[in-house]
Design a protein around this motif. Structure first.
Motif, PDB file in Angstrom:
ATOM      1  N   THR A   2       0.841  -1.201   0.000  1.00 19.03           N
ATOM      2  CA  THR A   2       0.000   0.000   0.000  1.00 19.03           C
ATOM      3  C   THR A   2       0.874   1.248   0.000  1.00 19.03           C
ATOM      4  O   THR A   2       1.776   1.382   0.812  1.00 19.03           O
ATOM      5  CB  THR A   2      -0.904   0.020   1.251  1.00 19.03           C
ATOM      6  OG1 THR A   2      -1.661  -1.181   1.283  1.00 19.03           O
ATOM      7  CG2 THR A   2      -1.829   1.217   1.223  1.00 19.03           C
ATOM      8  N   SER A   3       0.597   2.157  -0.911  1.00 18.83           N
ATOM      9  CA  SER A   3       1.373   3.409  -0.981  1.00 18.83           C
ATOM     10  C   SER A   3       0.725   4.464  -0.086  1.00 18.83           C
ATOM     11  O   SER A   3      -0.495   4.507   0.049  1.00 18.83           O
ATOM     12  CB  SER A   3       1.438   3.920  -2.423  1.00 18.83           C
ATOM     13  OG  SER A   3       0.131   4.192  -2.886  1.00 18.83           O
ATOM     14  N   ILE A   4       1.598   5.298   0.542  1.00 20.59           N
ATOM     15  CA  ILE A   4       1.104   6.393   1.399  1.00 20.59           C
ATOM     16  C   ILE A   4       0.699   7.558   0.518  1.00 20.59           C
ATOM     17  O   ILE A   4       1.475   8.041  -0.305  1.00 20.59           O
ATOM     18  CB  ILE A   4       2.178   6.825   2.401  1.00 20.59           C
ATOM     19  CG1 ILE A   4       2.560   5.645   3.293  1.00 20.59           C
ATOM     20  CG2 ILE A   4       1.708   8.002   3.228  1.00 20.59           C
ATOM     21  CD1 ILE A   4       3.683   5.947   4.260  1.00 20.59           C
ATOM     22  N   ARG A   5      -0.513   7.969   0.723  1.00 16.70           N
ATOM     23  CA  ARG A   5      -1.047   9.058  -0.100  1.00 16.70           C
ATOM     24  C   ARG A   5      -0.420  10.383   0.317  1.00 16.70           C
ATOM     25  O   ARG A   5      -0.458  10.739   1.500  1.00 16.70           O
ATOM     26  CB  ARG A   5      -2.554   9.129   0.083  1.00 16.70           C
ATOM     27  CG  ARG A   5      -3.279   9.967  -0.953  1.00 16.70           C
ATOM     28  CD  ARG A   5      -4.765   9.782  -0.763  1.00 16.70           C
ATOM     29  NE  ARG A   5      -5.514  10.489  -1.772  1.00 16.70           N
ATOM     30  CZ  ARG A   5      -6.846  10.533  -1.800  1.00 16.70           C
ATOM     31  NH1 ARG A   5      -7.528   9.880  -0.864  1.00 16.70           N
ATOM     32  NH2 ARG A   5      -7.468  11.194  -2.754  1.00 16.70           N
ATOM     33  N   PRO A   6       0.212  11.117  -0.589  1.00 14.62           N
ATOM     34  CA  PRO A   6       0.848  12.392  -0.195  1.00 14.62           C
ATOM     35  C   PRO A   6      -0.202  13.420   0.222  1.00 14.62           C
ATOM     36  O   PRO A   6      -1.346  13.389  -0.239  1.00 14.62           O
ATOM     37  CB  PRO A   6       1.583  12.827  -1.465  1.00 14.62           C
ATOM     38  CG  PRO A   6       0.829  12.169  -2.583  1.00 14.62           C
ATOM     39  CD  PRO A   6       0.351  10.845  -2.048  1.00 14.62           C
ATOM     40  N   ALA A   7       0.221  14.318   1.120  1.00 15.22           N
ATOM     41  CA  ALA A   7      -0.679  15.382   1.578  1.00 15.22           C
ATOM     42  C   ALA A   7      -0.965  16.348   0.432  1.00 15.22           C
ATOM     43  O   ALA A   7      -0.120  16.555  -0.441  1.00 15.22           O
ATOM     44  CB  ALA A   7      -0.044  16.129   2.742  1.00 15.22           C
ATOM     45  N   PRO A   8      -2.160  16.941   0.425  1.00 14.98           N
ATOM     46  CA  PRO A   8      -2.482  17.920  -0.630  1.00 14.98           C
ATOM     47  C   PRO A   8      -1.484  19.083  -0.603  1.00 14.98           C
ATOM     48  O   PRO A   8      -0.899  19.409   0.428  1.00 14.98           O
ATOM     49  CB  PRO A   8      -3.890  18.386  -0.243  1.00 14.98           C
ATOM     50  CG  PRO A   8      -4.448  17.319   0.625  1.00 14.98           C
ATOM     51  CD  PRO A   8      -3.295  16.716   1.335  1.00 14.98           C
ATOM     52  N   ALA A   9      -1.316  19.702  -1.753  1.00 13.74           N
ATOM     53  CA  ALA A   9      -0.332  20.773  -1.892  1.00 13.74           C
ATOM     54  C   ALA A   9      -0.632  21.943  -0.961  1.00 13.74           C
ATOM     55  O   ALA A   9       0.282  22.591  -0.445  1.00 13.74           O
ATOM     56  CB  ALA A   9      -0.288  21.258  -3.347  1.00 13.74           C
ATOM     57  N   PHE A  10      -1.924  22.222  -0.678  1.00 13.55           N
ATOM     58  CA  PHE A  10      -2.239  23.399   0.133  1.00 13.55           C
ATOM     59  C   PHE A  10      -1.862  23.200   1.598  1.00 13.55           C
ATOM     60  O   PHE A  10      -1.854  24.158   2.382  1.00 13.55           O
ATOM     61  CB  PHE A  10      -3.722  23.763   0.017  1.00 13.55           C
ATOM     62  CG  PHE A  10      -4.678  22.810   0.697  1.00 13.55           C
ATOM     63  CD1 PHE A  10      -5.033  23.012   2.022  1.00 13.55           C
ATOM     64  CD2 PHE A  10      -5.204  21.728   0.016  1.00 13.55           C
ATOM     65  CE1 PHE A  10      -5.918  22.159   2.652  1.00 13.55           C
ATOM     66  CE2 PHE A  10      -6.081  20.870   0.643  1.00 13.55           C
ATOM     67  CZ  PHE A  10      -6.450  21.074   1.955  1.00 13.55           C
ATOM     68  N   LEU A  11      -1.545  21.958   2.003  1.00 11.74           N
ATOM     69  CA  LEU A  11      -1.116  21.695   3.377  1.00 11.74           C
ATOM     70  C   LEU A  11       0.393  21.579   3.505  1.00 11.74           C
ATOM     71  O   LEU A  11       0.897  21.272   4.589  1.00 11.74           O
ATOM     72  CB  LEU A  11      -1.768  20.414   3.914  1.00 11.74           C
ATOM     73  CG  LEU A  11      -3.265  20.477   4.215  1.00 11.74           C
ATOM     74  CD1 LEU A  11      -3.748  19.148   4.768  1.00 11.74           C
ATOM     75  CD2 LEU A  11      -3.579  21.598   5.196  1.00 11.74           C
ATOM     76  N   GLN A  12       1.117  21.852   2.446  1.00  6.87           N
ATOM     77  CA  GLN A  12       2.571  21.754   2.510  1.00  6.87           C
ATOM     78  C   GLN A  12       3.143  22.929   3.311  1.00  6.87           C
ATOM     79  O   GLN A  12       2.617  24.029   3.290  1.00  6.87           O
ATOM     80  CB  GLN A  12       3.173  21.742   1.092  1.00  6.87           C
ATOM     81  CG  GLN A  12       2.747  20.542   0.249  1.00  6.87           C
ATOM     82  CD  GLN A  12       3.131  19.221   0.906  1.00  6.87           C
ATOM     83  OE1 GLN A  12       4.243  19.082   1.420  1.00  6.87           O
ATOM     84  NE2 GLN A  12       2.217  18.264   0.883  1.00  6.87           N
ATOM     85  N   GLY A  13       4.274  22.653   3.990  1.00  2.34           N
ATOM     86  CA  GLY A  13       4.930  23.697   4.779  1.00  2.34           C
ATOM     87  C   GLY A  13       4.195  23.928   6.086  1.00  2.34           C
ATOM     88  O   GLY A  13       3.495  23.056   6.599  1.00  2.34           O
ATOM     89  N   GLY A  14       4.394  25.119   6.664  1.00  2.00           N
ATOM     90  CA  GLY A  14       3.680  25.470   7.886  1.00  2.00           C
ATOM     91  C   GLY A  14       4.324  25.005   9.158  1.00  2.00           C
ATOM     92  O   GLY A  14       3.704  25.070  10.230  1.00  2.00           O
ATOM     93  N   GLY A  15       5.553  24.496   9.114  1.00  2.00           N
ATOM     94  CA  GLY A  15       6.264  24.144  10.337  1.00  2.00           C
ATOM     95  C   GLY A  15       5.588  23.029  11.109  1.00  2.00           C
ATOM     96  O   GLY A  15       5.019  22.075  10.542  1.00  2.00           O
ATOM     97  N   ALA A  16       5.634  23.130  12.447  1.00  2.59           N
ATOM     98  CA  ALA A  16       5.117  22.079  13.321  1.00  2.59           C
ATOM     99  C   ALA A  16       3.612  21.917  13.155  1.00  2.59           C
ATOM    100  O   ALA A  16       3.094  20.786  13.156  1.00  2.59           O
ATOM    101  CB  ALA A  16       5.460  22.389  14.770  1.00  2.59           C
ATOM    102  N   MET A  17       2.870  23.036  13.020  1.00  5.24           N
ATOM    103  CA  MET A  17       1.426  22.917  12.864  1.00  5.24           C
ATOM    104  C   MET A  17       1.061  22.338  11.499  1.00  5.24           C
ATOM    105  O   MET A  17       0.074  21.602  11.377  1.00  5.24           O
ATOM    106  CB  MET A  17       0.763  24.278  13.045  1.00  5.24           C
ATOM    107  CG  MET A  17       0.586  24.686  14.496  1.00  5.24           C
ATOM    108  SD  MET A  17      -0.284  23.451  15.499  1.00  5.24           S
ATOM    109  CE  MET A  17      -1.845  23.303  14.633  1.00  5.24           C
ATOM    110  N   GLY A  18       1.853  22.637  10.474  1.00  8.03           N
ATOM    111  CA  GLY A  18       1.604  22.022   9.179  1.00  8.03           C
ATOM    112  C   GLY A  18       1.708  20.513   9.265  1.00  8.03           C
ATOM    113  O   GLY A  18       0.849  19.769   8.750  1.00  8.03           O
TER     114      GLY A  18
END
Length: 486
Positions: A2-18
């Motif tokens: 099973t492949s891990i689904r990457p997070a959507p682009a709008f959630l990229q970055g944001g440090g610890a809260m991201g």
């Protein structure tokens, strides 16, 4: 595999809260997986995570909470448990204040900007007064309906408390200057507006109503005499100006003519917290009588010389004239010296008052402090702080009865709170205390008394404690040596 689904682009970055938002179990949350979030929420979330300003999003009718790294300090110990919670649960302690604001924005679409808003947040298990600047902005969906709220703000509690402390200090000094024998005034801003003038200053200018007026309007006769230019120079340069024996024309009686007088004065620049000059302190003494005596003395000396020349042939008469003039000279000099000494003492008294107050407060024989009328500790002397092994910063701002002087003694906090409330009503409370301090139990003769200003208003409270010989400690101590004598 099973492949891990990457997070959507709008959630990229944001440090610890991201990272925390990407790893959150959104599948079981009312908002659902981020892949299914509406475009408006995606765009707002991207702005939030990548903003350097404290930013939060409240989404949907329940106002589910999402926020960035810099905002995570605002909920304090509630972080990170508040992530995804409805706002009513996240902010149950202040919902009666912010709830109507949220609903107004959500229902009307009208944004709000609030400044110096007091929010009584629960922090460290107790309700705490906090102050904020923040904004609430409606987030609209593709159909232009209101889907959420965009929130940005910052904590200004320290600024508000510092301003309060500075104002309290100004009021204490204002009362001291009000009673000073020399003329004192405080001129605020580049236009030199009278913020304060004591009774001695008002007598100097015929009891004119000067408060709130620029010097040029309140004392117009000084405009043509160069004093405004002197004040401008002190305000711009930050350097004080000392005037000695300066002649000035002033209206000394209501509706009367201008009169010649002579002043000794100081223009002292006053700096604000940023180090900038924002006021000029005026300290003046009327030395007209002294100047007249000095002029009379000069005239007398000239006349003496003329008399000597004219009566040179009459030795006996000259001697009599010398004796008479010498006595006159001594009388005038004594008057000048007496007047000068009187004025010098008046000027020194003003400085001595402040020195005596501070020296008294710094004593190590008694414990002293200063409270506001609600019982909050504003200051404490070194002896009292040493007894509880605390610094001034660790106790200032706390209710007096919750400090370490009383917290280790059962029932003492309630007793102290009752004493403070009695003093705030105008009573002076005196009692004997036995308290448990870090170095052991100690006994004191304790009092707390109100401090009133000239209008008989209570402006603060002064607690004092004088240590008494503790019979229990005396019995346990050695019979000789320093320990036994304490």
């Amino acid at each position: 595999m099973t492949s891990i689904r990457p997070a959507p682009a709008f959630l990229q970055g944001g440090g610890a809260m991201g990272e925390r938002i990407r790893n959150f179990d959104w599948g079981s949350h009312p908002l659902g997986p981020p892949e299914d979030w509406p475009p408006a929420l995606r765009m707002a979330m991207s702005l939030c995570l990548n903003s350097s300003f404290p930013t939060a999003i409240y989404w949907g009718p329940q106002f589910h909470l999402l926020y960035n790294d810099t905002w995570s300090e605002i909920p304090a110990e509630k972080h990170p448990a508040v992530l995804g919670l409805p706002a009513r649960e996240a902010w149950s302690d202040i919902w009666d204040i912010v709830g109507p604001q949220f609903r107004h924005v959500f229902e009307t679409g009208e944004g709000m900007a609030l400044y110096e808003q007091m929010l009584p947040m629960v922090r460290g298990g107790r309700r705490t007064e906090t102050w904020w600047n923040y904004s609430l902005t409606a987030i609209r969906d593709a159909e232009h309906g209101i889907a959420g709220i965009f929130n940005q703000g910052n904590d200004i509690t320290a600024v508000v408390h510092a301003r309060r402390a500075r104002q309290a200090e100004i009021e204490r000094w204002r009362e001291l200057f009000r009673q000073a024998p020399a003329a004192v005034a405080l001129l605020r801003g580049p236009n030199h507006v009278f913020e304060f003038a004591n009774e001695a200053y008002l007598r100097l200018v015929a009891q004119r109503d000067v408060t709130g007026k620029p010097v040029a309007e309140a004392v117009p006769e000084v405009r043509a005499q160069g004093f405004l230019e002197l004040l401008d120079g002190v305000y711009r340069s930050g350097e004080p100006y000392l005037g000695t024996g300066v002649k000035v024309k002033l209206q000394r009686r209501p509706d009367g003519p201008e009169e010649d007088c002579v002043l000794d004065f100081v223009y002292q620049p006053v700096h604000n917290a940023a180090g900038e000059v924002d006021a000029v302190l005026v300290l003046a003494s009327d030395v007209t009588d002294r100047a007249r005596a000095e002029a009379a003395l000069r005239l007398s000396n000239w006349q003496l010389g003329e008399e000597r020349a004219r009566l040179a042939a009459l030795i006996e008469a000259e001697q009599r004239a010398r004796l008479g003039l010498r006595r006159l000279n001594e009388t005038l000099e004594a008057h000048v010296n007496s007047r000068t000494a009187e004025l010098t003492r008046a000027l020194a008294a003003q400085n001595a008052v402040a020195d005596r107050l501070r020296a008294t407060f710094e004593t190590d024989l008694i414990f002293q402090g200063f409270l506001d009328t609600h019982g909050t500790l504003l200051d404490a002397n070194p002896a009292s702080l040493a007894a509880i092994h605390r610094t001034r910063e660790q106790v200032v701002g706390r209710p007096f009865w919750e400090t370490e002087w009383f917290s280790a003694t059962p029932g003492m906090g309630e007793r102290m709170r009752a004493a403070v409330e009695a003093a705030a009503r105008g009573e002076t409370v005196r009692t004997h205390l036995r308290v448990n301090l870090p170095d052991g139990p100690r006994s004191f003769l304790f009092s707390v008394r109100p401090v009133v200003n000239a209008r008989r208003e209570i402006v603060g409270l002064v607690p004092e404690a004088l240590e008494m010989e503790d019979p229990a400690a005396k019995a346990a101590a050695p019979a000789t040596g320093l320990a036994g004598s304490q």
